[in-house]
Design a protein around this motif. Sequence first.
Motif, PDB file in Angstrom:
ATOM      1  N   GLN A 106       0.837  -1.199   0.000  1.00 55.39           N
ATOM      2  CA  GLN A 106       0.000   0.000   0.000  1.00 55.39           C
ATOM      3  C   GLN A 106       0.870   1.247   0.000  1.00 55.39           C
ATOM      4  OE1 GLN A 106      -2.514   0.611   3.427  1.00 55.39           O
ATOM      5  NE2 GLN A 106      -3.929   1.913   2.289  1.00 55.39           N
ATOM      6  N   LEU A 107       0.498   2.203  -0.871  1.00 55.07           N
ATOM      7  CA  LEU A 107       1.164   3.503  -0.920  1.00 55.07           C
ATOM      8  C   LEU A 107       0.129   4.572  -0.586  1.00 55.07           C
ATOM      9  CD1 LEU A 107       3.232   3.127  -4.248  1.00 55.07           C
ATOM     10  CD2 LEU A 107       3.838   2.378  -1.927  1.00 55.07           C
ATOM     11  N   PRO A 108      -0.112   4.822   0.700  1.00 62.15           N
ATOM     12  CA  PRO A 108      -1.141   5.782   1.091  1.00 62.15           C
ATOM     13  C   PRO A 108      -0.861   7.180   0.533  1.00 62.15           C
ATOM     14  CG  PRO A 108      -0.374   4.512   2.990  1.00 62.15           C
ATOM     15  CD  PRO A 108       0.568   4.239   1.872  1.00 62.15           C
ATOM     16  N   GLY A 109      -1.900   7.794  -0.014  1.00 61.32           N
ATOM     17  CA  GLY A 109      -1.778   9.165  -0.483  1.00 61.32           C
ATOM     18  C   GLY A 109      -1.154   9.340  -1.849  1.00 61.32           C
ATOM     19  N   ILE A 110      -0.842   8.251  -2.551  1.00 57.76           N
ATOM     20  CA  ILE A 110      -0.247   8.385  -3.870  1.00 57.76           C
ATOM     21  C   ILE A 110      -1.257   9.031  -4.816  1.00 57.76           C
ATOM     22  CG2 ILE A 110      -0.966   6.061  -4.619  1.00 57.76           C
ATOM     23  CD1 ILE A 110       1.631   5.919  -6.237  1.00 57.76           C
ATOM     24  N   PRO A 111      -0.828   9.930  -5.718  1.00 58.25           N
ATOM     25  CA  PRO A 111      -1.772  10.550  -6.662  1.00 58.25           C
ATOM     26  C   PRO A 111      -2.490   9.503  -7.508  1.00 58.25           C
ATOM     27  CG  PRO A 111       0.340  11.690  -6.682  1.00 58.25           C
ATOM     28  CD  PRO A 111       0.537  10.463  -5.858  1.00 58.25           C
ATOM     29  N   GLU A 112      -3.688   9.851  -7.963  1.00 55.59           N
ATOM     30  CA  GLU A 112      -4.452   8.921  -8.796  1.00 55.59           C
ATOM     31  C   GLU A 112      -3.862   8.772 -10.184  1.00 55.59           C
ATOM     32  OE1 GLU A 112      -8.546  10.007  -8.889  1.00 55.59           O
ATOM     33  OE2 GLU A 112      -8.845   9.668  -6.732  1.00 55.59           O
ATOM     34  N   ARG A 113      -3.202   9.817 -10.669  1.00 56.02           N
ATOM     35  CA  ARG A 113      -2.567   9.779 -11.980  1.00 56.02           C
ATOM     36  C   ARG A 113      -1.268  10.573 -11.931  1.00 56.02           C
ATOM     37  NH1 ARG A 113      -5.445   7.917 -16.125  1.00 56.02           N
ATOM     38  NH2 ARG A 113      -4.102   8.971 -17.636  1.00 56.02           N
ATOM     39  N   GLY A 114      -0.398  10.304 -12.888  1.00 57.98           N
ATOM     40  CA  GLY A 114       0.840  11.056 -12.985  1.00 57.98           C
ATOM     41  C   GLY A 114       1.739  10.450 -14.037  1.00 57.98           C
ATOM     42  N   ASN A 115       2.829  11.151 -14.349  1.00 56.85           N
ATOM     43  CA  ASN A 115       3.737  10.635 -15.356  1.00 56.85           C
ATOM     44  C   ASN A 115       4.713   9.633 -14.746  1.00 56.85           C
ATOM     45  OD1 ASN A 115       5.637  12.291 -13.986  1.00 56.85           O
ATOM     46  ND2 ASN A 115       5.120  14.016 -15.311  1.00 56.85           N
ATOM     47  N   LEU A 116       5.503   9.022 -15.601  1.00 56.99           N
ATOM     48  CA  LEU A 116       6.622   8.187 -15.186  1.00 56.99           C
ATOM     49  C   LEU A 116       7.891   9.015 -15.335  1.00 56.99           C
ATOM     50  CD1 LEU A 116       5.718   4.924 -17.115  1.00 56.99           C
ATOM     51  CD2 LEU A 116       5.206   5.423 -14.717  1.00 56.99           C
ATOM     52  N   GLN A 117       8.831   8.805 -14.439  1.00 60.20           N
ATOM     53  CA  GLN A 117      10.092   9.548 -14.514  1.00 60.20           C
ATOM     54  C   GLN A 117      11.261   8.605 -14.273  1.00 60.20           C
ATOM     55  OE1 GLN A 117      10.259  13.257 -12.315  1.00 60.20           O
ATOM     56  NE2 GLN A 117       8.043  13.511 -12.361  1.00 60.20           N
ATOM     57  N   LEU A 118      12.233   8.648 -15.161  1.00 61.89           N
ATOM     58  CA  LEU A 118      13.492   7.941 -14.951  1.00 61.89           C
ATOM     59  C   LEU A 118      14.409   8.894 -14.193  1.00 61.89           C
ATOM     60  CD1 LEU A 118      13.953   6.269 -18.463  1.00 61.89           C
ATOM     61  CD2 LEU A 118      12.723   5.420 -16.442  1.00 61.89           C
ATOM     62  N   GLN A 119      14.893   8.453 -13.049  1.00 57.34           N
ATOM     63  CA  GLN A 119      15.510   9.362 -12.092  1.00 57.34           C
ATOM     64  C   GLN A 119      16.971   9.700 -12.375  1.00 57.34           C
ATOM     65  OE1 GLN A 119      16.927   7.951  -8.453  1.00 57.34           O
ATOM     66  NE2 GLN A 119      16.350   9.723  -7.228  1.00 57.34           N
ATOM     67  N   HIS A 120      17.265  10.992 -12.264  1.00 57.78           N
ATOM     68  CA  HIS A 120      18.647  11.463 -12.123  1.00 57.78           C
ATOM     69  C   HIS A 120      19.032  11.364 -10.650  1.00 57.78           C
ATOM     70  CE1 HIS A 120      22.080  14.216 -11.795  1.00 57.78           C
ATOM     71  NE2 HIS A 120      21.444  14.692 -10.732  1.00 57.78           N
ATOM     72  N   HIS A 121      20.264  10.952 -10.393  1.00 54.49           N
ATOM     73  CA  HIS A 121      20.750  10.939  -9.017  1.00 54.49           C
ATOM     74  C   HIS A 121      22.248  11.222  -9.019  1.00 54.49           C
ATOM     75  CE1 HIS A 121      21.607   9.541  -4.886  1.00 54.49           C
ATOM     76  NE2 HIS A 121      20.327   9.723  -4.668  1.00 54.49           N
ATOM     77  N   GLY A 122      22.703  11.915  -8.000  1.00 55.21           N
ATOM     78  CA  GLY A 122      24.120  12.180  -7.830  1.00 55.21           C
ATOM     79  C   GLY A 122      24.544  13.514  -8.410  1.00 55.21           C
ATOM     80  N   GLY A 123      25.739  13.923  -8.084  1.00 62.28           N
ATOM     81  CA  GLY A 123      26.311  15.152  -8.607  1.00 62.28           C
ATOM     82  C   GLY A 123      27.692  14.884  -9.179  1.00 62.28           C
ATOM     83  N   TYR A 124      28.222  15.870  -9.903  1.00 63.31           N
ATOM     84  CA  TYR A 124      29.535  15.712 -10.525  1.00 63.31           C
ATOM     85  C   TYR A 124      30.277  17.037 -10.434  1.00 63.31           C
ATOM     86  CZ  TYR A 124      33.016  14.076 -13.911  1.00 63.31           C
ATOM     87  OH  TYR A 124      34.181  13.682 -14.524  1.00 63.31           O
ATOM     88  N   ARG A 125      31.465  17.005  -9.834  1.00 65.48           N
ATOM     89  CA  ARG A 125      32.230  18.233  -9.655  1.00 65.48           C
ATOM     90  C   ARG A 125      33.726  17.909  -9.628  1.00 65.48           C
ATOM     91  NH1 ARG A 125      29.768  19.932  -5.500  1.00 65.48           N
ATOM     92  NH2 ARG A 125      31.212  19.165  -3.900  1.00 65.48           N
ATOM     93  N   ASP A 126      34.499  18.728 -10.316  1.00 62.54           N
ATOM     94  CA  ASP A 126      35.952  18.588 -10.342  1.00 62.54           C
ATOM     95  C   ASP A 126      36.388  17.186 -10.778  1.00 62.54           C
ATOM     96  OD1 ASP A 126      36.167  21.204  -9.389  1.00 62.54           O
ATOM     97  OD2 ASP A 126      36.113  20.541  -7.299  1.00 62.54           O
ATOM     98  N   GLY A 127      35.653  16.652 -11.760  1.00 60.28           N
ATOM     99  CA  GLY A 127      36.023  15.364 -12.324  1.00 60.28           C
ATOM    100  C   GLY A 127      35.638  14.156 -11.497  1.00 60.28           C
ATOM    101  N   LYS A 128      34.792  14.371 -10.461  1.00 53.40           N
ATOM    102  CA  LYS A 128      34.394  13.252  -9.602  1.00 53.40           C
ATOM    103  C   LYS A 128      32.894  13.315  -9.316  1.00 53.40           C
ATOM    104  CE  LYS A 128      38.809  12.882  -7.124  1.00 53.40           C
ATOM    105  NZ  LYS A 128      39.458  12.898  -5.783  1.00 53.40           N
ATOM    106  N   TYR A 129      32.317  12.146  -9.094  1.00 50.64           N
ATOM    107  CA  TYR A 129      30.927  12.086  -8.660  1.00 50.64           C
ATOM    108  C   TYR A 129      30.866  12.365  -7.160  1.00 50.64           C
ATOM    109  CZ  TYR A 129      29.727  10.099 -13.181  1.00 50.64           C
ATOM    110  OH  TYR A 129      29.552   9.919 -14.526  1.00 50.64           O
ATOM    111  N   THR A 130      29.896  13.168  -6.758  1.00 50.11           N
ATOM    112  CA  THR A 130      29.778  13.567  -5.354  1.00 50.11           C
ATOM    113  C   THR A 130      28.709  12.780  -4.607  1.00 50.11           C
ATOM    114  OG1 THR A 130      28.244  15.345  -5.966  1.00 50.11           O
ATOM    115  CG2 THR A 130      30.588  15.892  -5.874  1.00 50.11           C
ATOM    116  N   GLY A 131      28.055  11.871  -5.298  1.00 51.49           N
ATOM    117  CA  GLY A 131      27.049  11.010  -4.699  1.00 51.49           C
ATOM    118  C   GLY A 131      26.828   9.831  -5.619  1.00 51.49           C
ATOM    119  N   PRO A 132      26.074   8.811  -5.182  1.00 50.96           N
ATOM    120  CA  PRO A 132      25.823   7.661  -6.046  1.00 50.96           C
ATOM    121  C   PRO A 132      25.184   8.108  -7.365  1.00 50.96           C
ATOM    122  CG  PRO A 132      25.117   7.209  -3.803  1.00 50.96           C
ATOM    123  CD  PRO A 132      25.432   8.670  -3.860  1.00 50.96           C
TER     124      PRO A 132
END
Length: 251
Positions: A210-236
């Motif tokens: 169960q996902l209480p409160g989830i919207p009845e409709r919405g789009n799908l999104q492929l997620q961006h995650h992490g950052g990149y600075r000074d030639g290195k990733y700053t998060g996963p």
Amino acid sequence: MTLRTAPTALLACLALVAGPAASAQDEGWTWLFKDGSLDQWAIPEGDNGHWKVETVDGGPVIDYDARSEASGDKNLVTREEFGNFVLEFEWRIKETPFTNPNVPYVLPDGTHARGVDGEPLKLALPDSDSGVYVRGSSKSQVNIWCWPIGSGEVYGYRMDASLPTEVRSGVTPRTQADKPVGEWNAFRITMEGDRLTVVLNDVTVIEDAQLPGIPERGNLQLQHHGGYRDGKYTGPPSLVQFRNIRIKPMD
């Protein structure tokens, strides 16, 4: 004899010409990505080519390098919204150059294990991180990552301490069904009402959660995650690829 077998042979040839895309449409499926077109998707403004199409294993894939230059939201978003549906796609993590020092040991009830000092256990592990938002909500993201808990969990609901235990444990994977980094995985995600089922590589890891409160409709999104600075990733980082994305609306 020839007159009887000819129609059968003709039908077989037509089926081969039509290919899987026609079959998918006949069964109520809609391809969101198969033949190399991103027409069904909105690329974030200012992305500058980091969400792109490449050819892998002889076929097109959506490739991301976790370095979108968009100033706002960096996710890849479907142009259409959906309510109840079955979603199928393949994904793989390309590599894991970032070591995440804060990976928790997740218990079956969705809470984190603690050490003898009473503090939550933290593991330092190679990690890349993405997922798919269902109905446009980051809270209802079905995760793709390298945590021992396995992909398919719904982090936003599991980490919401205000929710009942049965909700948080329901979005915690029963088992880890991921294949090794670099190999293709297959998701089948069913969303009906506020109930979610996730099958990963033919293993049901989330069932009727169960996902209480989830919207009845919405789009799908492929997620961006992490950052990149000074030639290195700053998060996963979301060093991921996707292919053969199709959806069957059930509204």
